[in-house]
Design an enzyme around this catalytic site. Structure first.
Site, PDB file in Angstrom:
ATOM      1  N   THR A   1       0.827  -1.211   0.000  1.00  0.00           N
ATOM      2  CA  THR A   1       0.000   0.000   0.000  1.00  0.00           C
ATOM      3  C   THR A   1       0.860   1.260   0.000  1.00  0.00           C
ATOM      4  O   THR A   1       1.872   1.340   0.692  1.00  0.00           O
ATOM      5  CB  THR A   1      -0.916   0.000   1.230  1.00  0.00           C
ATOM      6  OG1 THR A   1      -1.747  -1.162   1.183  1.00  0.00           O
ATOM      7  CG2 THR A   1      -1.779   1.239   1.262  1.00  0.00           C
TER       8      THR A   1
ATOM      9  N   GLY B   1       2.674  -3.062   8.582  1.00  0.00           N
ATOM     10  CA  GLY B   1       2.946  -3.334   9.984  1.00  0.00           C
ATOM     11  C   GLY B   1       4.378  -3.783  10.194  1.00  0.00           C
ATOM     12  O   GLY B   1       4.939  -4.543   9.399  1.00  0.00           O
TER      13      GLY B   1
ATOM     14  N   GLU C   1      -6.186  -4.723   3.656  1.00  0.00           N
ATOM     15  CA  GLU C   1      -6.166  -5.669   2.536  1.00  0.00           C
ATOM     16  C   GLU C   1      -7.294  -5.425   1.537  1.00  0.00           C
ATOM     17  O   GLU C   1      -7.798  -6.353   0.910  1.00  0.00           O
ATOM     18  CB  GLU C   1      -6.229  -7.115   3.044  1.00  0.00           C
ATOM     19  CG  GLU C   1      -4.958  -7.565   3.715  1.00  0.00           C
ATOM     20  CD  GLU C   1      -3.727  -7.303   2.850  1.00  0.00           C
ATOM     21  OE1 GLU C   1      -3.720  -7.736   1.683  1.00  0.00           O
ATOM     22  OE2 GLU C   1      -2.787  -6.666   3.338  1.00  0.00           O
TER      23      GLU C   1
END
Length: 679
Positions: free
Chosen positions: A163, A202, A447
């Site tokens: 992303t 993350g 997601e």
């Protein structure tokens, strides 16, 4: 401060008033014990079935006891941590579990169970959940042999950087590039725009040493022109292994506090002409040769790069049920003992909120069974993939996308509904519900934005329906479309003739099936009209058709959820979906049900709520969730909720001193300046 002494006269004066209160007072633990006696089924046997057998259930509770005694698994201060303490604590917990696996010879499945119990996501989440799976699914055998020992030995820590600031679900729009230099046999990873900055991965902020970077592969063709081959995965080192400082050309950091999930260091990342070896492109299915020739994947597995995302979405579907089960367990147990606003003395709160909690309980069971089925489908795909068979990928991608959306919507909304039934105490973090909600809602957009996920499912359904109409049968979850013509023919009616008929799986399921077929047909007709008689899945016709398409995907997923589990809870889930989810209105409009049938459905819905009410506590007990996992004053297995609130509140840092942290510097100067004569 002087000791507080109560004289005998004061005690005698108070005694009659206390006796008045005790006439109607009951202990919450006694209430919950009575609720458990009302169950009409074997709770323990169902709990074994839901948890994979007695051995697995015993292991879950044994691990919970062990973890509670570790320094990194202790939850007594969990709700009072600062952001920095959350990050450090989450990482320590992850590393503690990893060390326990190694030192005690435990399996990775044992590690996953411990991670779920500790419930403290940290900087290793994407190392375990995406970095390693990507190498295993997308890396060549040589790459797996090189990188997997480093991963498993924690010699490196990875994340998955896809992303970007300006592009999330729209993967083809990613702007990070990987340009091949055939003179040096290296790729140049570069972020040519501000919006190309990776954002959200993350573990990226302060933990990861490496990342799988999704970048647009640029290779110079024979004609000398640069050709864009679309997004591919590359393994890039981000930090120095000795100092943990960013490598030259790498800009990296933490994105700051979020609504929840703050123990994870979600990060940002940009590259300034950073070179990596050619061998660090993931090359199981496609590659660039040393001389600069791009070798695409065979047509049969051209979508293989989607496999990692499909796995993550399948895992999200699986976790939705267990998360909603936690929220419902807390709310049902508290509702079973709460008497604060009961309409009559001795009547408990569960009577008032059964219409909210029992459908949520049914949904938790539906999502639990769907999660198991979804992961079973993915594991079968892995076996087929290893034999070179990718035929199941299109449906798996479509189904996992739609279910990811629908299941996360149900769970995120369900946690909040459960919290509201707990009244004021549900607003306290000590209930466990605010933190559960804050930590979960990221799944709605993580997601892939849910509306975009639904559109991917709708595209598959509309294409499948077009295939059926041209004589090509469809199998799998959309097989009902084979009978769509007869299902939607004028005069098609529900067979329901009485209230009890709606309890029958074929009647309730038939209504959901009809709603799904009708919604898919409506989406296809709208798209054909917008495209001038042609199914156009790009551009304005498709963009103008999103409302109908999303409705079709939701209806399809509701039907799939229902037929994955069939019992009395399934009937409640189906009827609640039809009545509150908007399906009944569509069926009335379509003529599939009449007014009398709709009224019978609503009556049956209420009757099911009454029939399931005695089993509410037994059904949440069957989830087998330890108090350690729930970490909730309201959801305690013993029902002693008010003692739980007081005990947990005592651990607040504000209670470390009686006068409080603001006394000396803030309150004392103000109060000392006031004349004492006013008191």
């Amino acid at each position: 401060m002087a000791a507080h002494i109560v004289d005998q006269r004061t005690k005698a004066l108070q005694k009659p008033a206390t006796e008045i209160i005790l006439r109607t007072h009951t202990e919450p633990s006694e209430d919950l014990a009575q609720e458990r006696k009302r169950a009409t089924f074997d709770v323990q046997e169902l709990s074994y079935a839901l948890n994979g057998g007695k051995e697995m259930l015993d292991k879950k509770h044994r691990f919970a006891e062990i973890l509670a005694k570790t320094t990194w698994g202790d939850k007594s201060r969990r709700y009072f941590l600062t952001r920095e303490e959350e990050y450090v604590g989450g990482l320590r917990a992850a590393l503690g579990i990893w060390e326990k696996i190694k030192s005690e010879g435990l399996s990775l499945e044992d590690g996953a169970l411990m991670r779920s119990l500790v419930d403290f996501p940290g900087g290793l989440e994407l190392h375990i959940g995406m970095f390693i799976p990507s190498i295993m699914s997308q890396g060549s055998k040589e790459q797996q042999a090189k990188w997997m020992p480093l991963c498993m030995g924690l010699q490196i820590i990875g994340t998955y950087a896809q992303t970007e600031l300006g592009h999330g679900t729209f993967i083809r729009g990613l702007e990070t590039t990987a340009t091949y230099d055939k003179q040096t046999q290296e790729f140049v990873i570069h972020s040519p725009t501000l919006t190309a900055t990776k954002w959200w991965p993350g573990g990226l902020g302060k933990t990861a040493t490496h990342a799988i970077v999704m970048a647009r592969l640029m290779v110079e063709g024979p004609d000398g022109r640069m050709k864009d081959h679309g997004p591919h995965g590359f393994i890039a080192q981000l930090r120095d292994m000795d100092t943990h400082l960013p490598l030259p050309g790498v800009t990296i950091g933490d994105i700051g506090p979020k609504l929840g999930f703050n123990s994870v260091d979600n990060g940002y990342l940009s590259f300034d002409h950073v070179r990596i070896p050619r061998e660090d492109m993931l090359m199981r299915f496609s590659q660039v040769t040393p001389e600069g020739r791009y070798v695409p994947p065979p047509p049969s597995n051209s979508k293989a790069s989607y496999a990692t995302m499909v796995f993550v979405r399948a895992d999200i579907v699986k976790n939705a049920g267990s998360t909603l089960a936690r929220a419902v367990t807390i709310a049902v147990r508290y509702a079973a003992v709460r008497r604060q606003t009961a309409p009559a003395p001795g009547e408990r709160e569960l009577q008032n909120c059964a219409a909210t909690l029992l459908p949520l309980l049914a949904a938790a069971y539906a999502l639990t069974f769907m999660g198991d089925a979804m992961m079973a489908m993915y594991r079968q795909f892995e076996k087929d993939r290893d034999r070179g068979d990718f035929s199941a990928l299109p449906e798996l991608h479509a189904l996992s996308s739609g279910l990811k959306a629908v299941c996360t919507w149900i769970t995120a909304d369900g946690i909040e509904e459960a919290r509201r039934t707990c009244g004021g105490h549900g607003f306290s973090r000590l209930s466990g519900l605010p933190t559960l909600h804050q930590g979960y809602v990221q799944n709605v957009t993580w997601e892939g934005d849910n509306n975009v996920m639904c559109l991917q499912t709708a595209r598959y359904l509309i294409k499948a329906l077009a295939g059926v109409r041209s004589g090509k049968a469809v199998s799998g979850s959309a097989d009902y479309l084979n009978a769509a013509a007869s299902e939607l023919a004028p005069g098609a009616r529900s067979p329901a003739t009485c209230d009890a008929c709606w309890e029958q799986p074929d009647v309730a399921g038939g209504a959901l099936r009809h709603a799904a077929a009708r919604a898919t047909a409506a989406a296809a007709e709208t798209l054909l009209a917008a495209g001038g008689g042609r199914l156009a899945f790009e551009g304005k016709p498709w963009n103008d058709n999103t409302v109908e398409s999303i409705r079709a995907a939701k209806a399809h997923c509701a039907y799939v959820l229902h037929r994955t589990f069939l019992d009395s809870l399934a009937a409640l889930f189906a009827l609640d979906t039809l009545e509150r989810g908007g399906g009944l209105a569509a069926l009335l409009e379509d003529g599939f049900v009449g007014a009398s049938q709709a009224a019978a459905l609503r009556r049956c819905h209420r009757q099911l709520l009454a029939a399931l009410r005695p089993n509410a506590v037994g059904l949440v007990d069957a989830f087998g969730l330890p108090d350690y996992l729930l970490n909730s004053a309201l959801g305690r297995e013993d029902g002693d909720v008010y003692r739980g609130l007081l005990d947990m509140a005592a651990a607040s840092p504000l209670n470390a001193t009686q006068e409080g942290p603001a006394w000396e510097g803030v309150l004392k100067p103000v109060l000392a300046a006031q004349p004492r004569s006013r008191l």
